[in-house]
Design a protein around this motif. Structure first.
Motif, short mmCIF file in Angstrom:
data_model
loop_
_atom_site.label_atom_id
_atom_site.label_comp_id
_atom_site.label_asym_id
_atom_site.label_seq_id
_atom_site.Cartn_x
_atom_site.Cartn_y
_atom_site.Cartn_z
N ASN A 271 0.93 -1.25 0.06
CA ASN A 271 -0.16 0.00 0.12
C ASN A 271 0.90 1.28 0.14
OD1 ASN A 271 1.06 0.23 2.69
ND2 ASN A 271 -0.94 -0.66 3.71
N VAL A 272 0.34 2.46 0.18
CA VAL A 272 0.93 3.59 -0.05
C VAL A 272 2.03 4.05 1.16
CG1 VAL A 272 0.71 6.11 0.33
CG2 VAL A 272 -0.78 4.81 -1.05
N THR A 273 1.78 3.25 2.30
CA THR A 273 2.65 3.38 3.41
C THR A 273 3.68 2.58 3.54
OG1 THR A 273 0.64 3.84 4.97
CG2 THR A 273 2.76 3.19 5.97
N LYS A 274 3.45 1.33 2.65
CA LYS A 274 4.75 0.28 2.50
C LYS A 274 5.83 0.73 1.57
CE LYS A 274 6.95 -3.57 2.50
NZ LYS A 274 7.48 -3.97 3.84
N LEU A 275 5.23 1.45 0.23
CA LEU A 275 5.88 2.12 -0.71
C LEU A 275 6.78 3.11 -0.46
CD1 LEU A 275 3.57 1.77 -3.70
CD2 LEU A 275 5.33 -0.03 -2.95
N SER B 197 0.22 12.32 -4.11
CA SER B 197 0.08 13.44 -5.17
C SER B 197 0.58 12.89 -6.59
CB SER B 197 1.03 14.52 -4.16
OG SER B 197 1.18 15.72 -5.71
N TRP B 198 1.71 12.18 -6.68
CA TRP B 198 2.20 11.96 -7.82
C TRP B 198 1.42 11.13 -8.37
CZ3 TRP B 198 7.32 10.40 -4.93
CH2 TRP B 198 7.94 11.41 -4.54
N ASN B 199 0.54 9.92 -7.98
CA ASN B 199 -0.26 9.12 -8.53
C ASN B 199 -1.79 9.42 -8.58
OD1 ASN B 199 1.76 6.84 -9.26
ND2 ASN B 199 2.26 7.40 -7.21
N ASN B 200 -2.08 10.55 -7.99
CA ASN B 200 -3.71 11.17 -7.64
C ASN B 200 -4.45 9.96 -6.93
OD1 ASN B 200 -5.49 12.66 -8.46
ND2 ASN B 200 -6.25 11.80 -10.10
N LEU B 201 -3.95 9.55 -5.74
CA LEU B 201 -4.38 8.81 -4.94
C LEU B 201 -5.17 9.44 -3.86
CD1 LEU B 201 -2.00 5.98 -4.83
CD2 LEU B 201 -3.89 5.97 -6.15
N SER B 202 -6.21 9.26 -3.11
CA SER B 202 -6.91 9.54 -2.07
C SER B 202 -6.72 8.96 -0.85
CB SER B 202 -8.12 10.08 -2.17
OG SER B 202 -8.80 8.80 -2.76
N GLY B 203 -6.28 7.61 -1.14
CA GLY B 203 -6.46 6.72 0.25
C GLY B 203 -4.96 5.95 0.61
N ASN B 204 -5.01 5.04 1.13
CA ASN B 204 -3.92 4.13 1.19
C ASN B 204 -3.71 2.98 0.38
OD1 ASN B 204 -1.33 3.64 2.86
ND2 ASN B 204 -2.25 2.35 3.84
N ASN B 205 -4.72 2.35 -0.04
CA ASN B 205 -4.71 1.33 -1.01
C ASN B 205 -4.09 1.58 -2.33
OD1 ASN B 205 -6.29 -0.20 1.01
ND2 ASN B 205 -8.13 0.65 0.02
N VAL B 206 -3.59 0.32 -2.84
CA VAL B 206 -2.79 0.37 -4.09
C VAL B 206 -3.06 -0.92 -4.65
CG1 VAL B 206 -0.60 0.38 -5.31
CG2 VAL B 206 -0.85 1.95 -3.36
N GLY C 293 -0.25 -5.10 -9.10
CA GLY C 293 0.01 -4.97 -10.61
C GLY C 293 -0.02 -3.62 -11.02
N SER C 294 -0.53 -2.52 -10.49
CA SER C 294 -0.35 -1.19 -11.03
C SER C 294 0.90 -0.85 -10.89
CB SER C 294 -1.39 -0.40 -10.21
OG SER C 294 -0.98 -0.35 -8.78
N LYS C 295 1.12 0.56 -11.78
CA LYS C 295 2.47 1.09 -12.01
C LYS C 295 2.45 2.40 -11.02
CE LYS C 295 4.40 -0.94 -16.36
NZ LYS C 295 5.24 -1.65 -15.58
N VAL C 296 3.21 2.34 -10.04
CA VAL C 296 3.22 3.42 -9.07
C VAL C 296 4.43 4.25 -9.09
CG1 VAL C 296 2.77 4.37 -6.55
CG2 VAL C 296 1.75 2.16 -7.64
N ILE C 297 4.26 5.85 -9.36
CA ILE C 297 5.36 6.53 -9.45
C ILE C 297 6.00 6.57 -7.88
CG2 ILE C 297 6.41 8.81 -9.77
CD1 ILE C 297 4.15 9.19 -11.99
#
Length: 332
Positions: A111-115, A128-137, A140-144
Motif C-alpha cells: 500500500n502507500v505506507t509500505k511503498l 500526489s504523484w499518482n492522484n490517490l486519495s487513500g492508502n490502497n494500491v 500490478g499497477s505502476k506507481v510513481i
C-alpha cells in the motif's frame, strides 16, 4: 550477409529508441537501494550512458563490477544506481534539469505506507504523484515512487520529462455543499430621507511638485581574485579529507561564464563532475578555483591533454597562450 547485418543493426537501433521511451522501472538491490536496468545499444560507451542517467561512470562501473576499460557489448544489461545526485523526490532543481517518473509495479499486500517506507519518501508525495486519495494500491499497477533527475541538454530521456512541484499536493475530498433554507422575505418599509444640501466647495491649494533627486547608479558586482568556487573548495578539502594533485599540459576553451561572476570551469578525465579544482600558474603563482564540467576525452578525444580551462579562468591566471602547463589540486 550485408543485408542481414544491416537488419540486425536497425533492429538494435529500434530497441534502443523503444528503451528510451519505455517507462523507467525501478528495482531494489540486496541492500534495499533502488536502481534501473539499461540495455547497451550500438556505439554506446560508459560516458554516453552516464549522460543519459546523469551519473558518473566512476559510480556505476564498479557497481556492476566493471572497469572503465572493460569492453561493452550490444544487448548487455547493466544496473544504473539511483543516488542523491540523480534520484529526485523533493527540493529545488536547476533551470537546465528536468525529471522523468520512475515506476514500481505494486505487489499484493503493498500500500502507500509500505511503498513510502521502501523508497524513502512520504505518503502525501506518493498520493500526489499518482492522484490517490487513500492508502490502497492495486496489485500490478505502476506507481510513481520518485523521479530520475537529468540534464535537458544531454539526456535523450528529456522528452519524457515532466513538471513536478517540489512539495506534494495532497488530494482532499471536497465537502458537500450545505443546502440553506431560504428565510421568508420581510416586507421592507421605504422611508424617504431628505437629501442634504450641497456644501459650498472650498478650493485647496495644490501642492508644489517635488523635485526628484538624481539617482546614483550602483557599482556592478564583480569577482576578482580566485573566483566564485573558492569557499566550496575549502569545504571539500577540510575536515581531514584527502587531496590529490598533478601537473601537466592543458589548453583553453571559450566560455561566456566567469568574466563577471567569477564562475570558472575546467574539463578533466576521471574526475567526478562537480568537483572543485585549484588551478595554479607556476610561472607567476596565481591560482583560480574551477568546477569540473566534464571530461577532456568527451570534447577533445585523443588530444593527450590533462585538462582544458575556460578562457575567463586562463585570463585571470595571466595566460594568453593556447596551450600551457599548470598545477592542479582537488579533494577526494
Amino acid at each position: 550477409m550485408k543485408r542481414a547485418f544491416s537488419f540486425i543493426m536497425l533492429l538494435f537501433a529500434v530497441v534502443t529508441v523503444m528503451a528510451q521511451t519505455t517507462p523507467l522501472q525501478v528495482q531494489l538491490d540486496n541492500q534495499g537501494k533502488p536502481y534501473l536496468v539499461h540495455n547497451i545499444g550500438p556505439k554506446e560507451n560508459f560516458y554516453s550512458i552516464g549522460r543519459i542517467y546523469n551519473i558518473s561512470p566512476r559510480v556505476f562501473a564498479p557497481y556492476n563490477g566493471l572497469e572503465l576499460t572493460s569492453p561493452l557489448s550490444i544487448g548487455q544489461q547493466i544496473r544504473i544506481p539511483l543516488n542523491e545526485v540523480n534520484f529526485w523526490q523533493t527540493g529545488t532543481r536547476k533551470e537546465n534539469e528536468t525529471v522523468v517518473p520512475v515506476y514500481h509495479t505494486a505487489k499484493a499486500g503493498e500500500n502507500v505506507t509500505k511503498l513510502s517506507q521502501l523508497f524513502g519518501t512520504d505518503n502525501a508525495s506518493i498520493q500526489s504523484w499518482n492522484n490517490l486519495s487513500g492508502n490502497n494500491v492495486s496489485a500490478g499497477s505502476k506507481v510513481i515512487v520518485g523521479f530520475l533527475k537529468i540534464d535537458k541538454t544531454l539526456s535523450p530521456l528529456a522528452s519524457q520529462g515532466m513538471n513536478v512541484r517540489s512539495e506534494p499536493t495532497v488530494v482532499k475530498q471536497q465537502p458537500k455543499p450545505e443546502v440553506k433554507q431560504e428565510e421568508p422575505k420581510k416586507q421592507e418599509v421605504v422611508v424617504k430621507k431628505e437629501e442634504p444640501k450641497p456644501e459650498p466647495k472650498v478650493e485647496t491649494p495644490k501642492p508644489e511638485p517635488k523635485k526628484e533627486e538624481p539617482k546614483v547608479a550602483a557599482d556592478p558586482v564583480s569577482y576578482a581574485g580566485n573566483g566564485f568556487f573558492k569557499d566550496e573548495f575549502n569545504r571539500q578539502t577540510n575536515n581531514g579529507r584527502r587531496t590529490d594533485s598533478n601537473s601537466g599540459a592543458g589548453s583553453v576553451f571559450k566560455s561566456t561564464s566567469g568574466w563577471s561572476d567569477g564562475k570558472y570551469y575546467v574539463l578533466m578525465d576521471n574526475i567526478e563532475k562537480g568537483t572543485i579544482v585549484m588551478v595554479k600558474n607556476p610561472s607567476n603563482g596565481k591560482a583560480v578555483y574551477a568546477k569540473v564540467l566534464g571530461s577532456v576525452e568527451e570534447t577533445s578525444p585523443g588530444s593527450g591533454l590533462m585538462f582544458r580551462l575556460s578562457n575567463a579562468a586562463a585570463a585571470q591566471l595571466g595566460i594568453s597562450a593556447e596551450k600551457f602547463n599548470a598545477e592542479l589540486v582537488w579533494g577526494k
